[in-house]
Scaffold this motif. Sequence first.
Motif: not given
Length: 383
Positions: A72-77, A89-101, A331-340
């Motif tokens: 989570n975000r604690e690792a990247c603060l 680590a954030y890219v790895e967590a969201y990688f499936p969405q970045f590739i497949y939506g 667009g998928q990357i930008q939409s991931s910015f809303t995830d707290p």
Amino acid sequence: MSTNSVFEVRTEEAPTLPAPVSTSGVIGWMRANLFSSIGNTVLTVIGVLIAYSLIAPLIQFALIDAVWTGDNREACLPQDGGHSGACWAYVEAYFPQFIYGRYPTEEIWRVNIVYFLFAALLVPLAMPSMPFKRTNALLFLVAFPIVAYFLLTGLVIGGTVILPIVETAVWGGLLVTLVIAVTGIVASLPLGIALALGRRSKMPVIKLVSIIFIEFWRGVPLITVLFMSSVMLPLFLPEGVTFDKLLRVLIGVTLFSAAYMAEVVRGGLQAIPKGQYEGAMALGLRFWPMMYLIILPQALKLVIPGIVNTFIGLFKDTTLVLIVGMFDLLGQIQSSFTDPTWSTPSQGHTGYLFAAIVFFVFCFGMSRYSIFMEKKLHTGHKR
């Protein structure tokens, strides 16, 4: 007074000595290209300083201070008031969405098959030494689009669900980017060639229609085209008639790119000497055989840089589909910015850096292949 002269006659070849270090190798290249004069030396030093000021912080952020693992975000603060690096680590967590939506997880295997078929058919087609080019081209241009369409959208035969239907509204990420880019590239080239020939036609109606089409699409921004095709077009259709949003975007992007492609091809046609046309006609060739066998091969070879430049521009312009509610890679990357869960100071920078790397890989690959084909088709007409 006599003088005795002694002459030595060499009976063997003098040994071949290596070139001076100052004129060969890396040092020789640097002296010839970077430090050949005072002005070049100053420019080289300034260029090195600018490159260092840009590359050093990038390496520091992307590699040295980067966080590679975490949940989570604690690792990247930032720790202890230091600077925060890239949060991979954030890219790895969201990688499936970045590739497949938002493509259904249980159906992702269908997208993977499409990716595999695309690479398996494109790579041998792009290699001049590979055999069975005609068969490969037919498979890539005819069979592959049909198979990819049913794999991605689904297949129902006689009420029996062979492949579950997946709406294009849930497509996203790199999948949408590649679908739009590949469709636009493959469809715009033949349409652009036809428009270029039509603009040079001696038939007034065909010439006028081609000119109007080209100038209209070149005079309208792509954002306007996408907005009109997605939002305004349904208002002019009969009630109950509708088109898939992705299909409307594909048509708009293809027509827009074809107009620019037509002007690139027309430049190549104008560069062909008049003697080539006269020679073809002297052989008894009619218009289409003359174009297919004599003129177009030479014209397209001359404008390979312009054609590939249009392809690269089209690939990067796919990011504009976000304006009509389609989530491509950016667009998928930008939409991931809303995830707290992953909201950190470096999240945005990391996401955009990942997008830049992906776009650079594809665009640089097309550019290098363009250079390779130019050298491969080089016939000595230029220095």
